[in-house]
Write an enzyme that holds these catalytic residues in place. Sequence first.
Site, PDB file in Angstrom:
ATOM      1  N   GLY A 137      -5.677 -21.071  -0.693  1.00  0.00           N
ATOM      2  CA  GLY A 137      -6.080 -21.857   0.464  1.00  0.00           C
ATOM      3  C   GLY A 137      -5.628 -23.291   0.309  1.00  0.00           C
ATOM      4  O   GLY A 137      -6.447 -24.203   0.114  1.00  0.00           O
ATOM      5  N   SER A 139      -2.082 -24.760   2.041  1.00  0.00           N
ATOM      6  CA  SER A 139      -1.371 -25.272   3.214  1.00  0.00           C
ATOM      7  C   SER A 139      -2.222 -25.205   4.478  1.00  0.00           C
ATOM      8  O   SER A 139      -3.013 -24.276   4.676  1.00  0.00           O
ATOM      9  CB  SER A 139      -0.082 -24.481   3.436  1.00  0.00           C
ATOM     10  OG  SER A 139       0.813 -24.672   2.372  1.00  0.00           O
ATOM     11  N   GLU A 254       2.695 -22.619 -10.830  1.00  0.00           N
ATOM     12  CA  GLU A 254       3.238 -21.938  -9.664  1.00  0.00           C
ATOM     13  C   GLU A 254       4.753 -22.069  -9.578  1.00  0.00           C
ATOM     14  O   GLU A 254       5.452 -21.134  -9.211  1.00  0.00           O
ATOM     15  CB  GLU A 254       2.598 -22.499  -8.388  1.00  0.00           C
ATOM     16  CG  GLU A 254       3.137 -21.876  -7.121  1.00  0.00           C
ATOM     17  CD  GLU A 254       2.479 -22.398  -5.862  1.00  0.00           C
ATOM     18  OE1 GLU A 254       2.991 -22.116  -4.766  1.00  0.00           O
ATOM     19  OE2 GLU A 254       1.459 -23.102  -5.968  1.00  0.00           O
TER      20      GLU A 254
END
Length: 383
Positions: A137, A139, A254
Amino acid sequence: MNTLARKATMEHTPAVAEPCAGLRSQVRQFAAEWRDAGRYTPRSDSWLRSFDLEFSKQLAARGLIAMTYPKEFGGAGRTHVERLAVTEELLRAGAPVAAHWIGDRQIGPAILRHGTRELQEEIVPRIASGDAVFCLGMSEPEAGSDLASVRTSAQTADGGWLVNGHKIWTTQAHRSTHAYLLARTASGERKHDGLTEFILDMDSEGVTVTPIVDLAGEHHFNEVRFENVFVPARRVLGEPGRGWRQVIEQLSFERGGAERALSSYPVLVELIAETARQRDDQELHAVLGGLIARLAVLRRLCFEVARAMDEGQAPVQQAAALKYLGNAFEHDVIEALRRTDLCQDPAFDSVFGQALLASPAFGLRGGAAEVLLSLIARQEART
């Protein structure tokens, strides 16, 4: 198999492959068994688009999820270099790994670094077993790569927080049990101040998931709305209002993985086969040789990022460089195959068609090029 094809199978990079040969063999055998049984079809972008919870749970049972987590939380206590070997092989196989990828890659490590003992004990073993499926959660409609501009808010309530807001491009939210959520809990002099990270149950009252269907008719993106969603106080990750530094650190997990270079690997395999058929096309051979050389460099960058993590670092700039260069490589692999006779009339469900339709997102997810270049430039300025 010709020389170029042999190199592209990624079995001959000593710095990564030799210490992990047993792990690589284990993953190849497992993926091949599932593929040959017709349980999945290899595809590009499998870490986002190919979802099979049972496949992920079988990996977990073999100790191939949560590899770097402490054993007390269900992990294997192995190195990030060993994990890199496993993720490379899964991506090469185009395996259905989307169910566990986000939780394993970044949420578990973030909780282990910044979560309370209670939060670690509650969530991390469920990631390790494949039972917790996470979406991100982050963008929002007006806050993509500029995450510091998020407007989703969380206000204190009795025993926790009430969340209100709107997230978008939330991959696999419709299948997730949990969400990592970045929300604004206070205002400050800078927009980076007052941000807090939460772990939220997706079945909480007030959570609404709306599908976003892509050009190929596939559904993996979603919009997620939060209306007075209660999050218990124990689900705060780190210190309230000081989440920005943690976000940046988490993005190194990431951005710094093999998926930043290998999302289009099945396309490279087809390009190798096509090049072998066109023995007299020297230009195509030269293009393929250049791509394989770049892949070797990108794999080395992946290895350096993994080694830095093993040393306890959060390699933000190195991960940004890997993602920036990896995105360009993935696009160039697709473009190289496009120029062959193999792609005169590509179907949506072909290896090429899948990769082509996924490619616009390569340069956006995890940060746009401008954001990545600014991170790299700041590092250069310091040195």
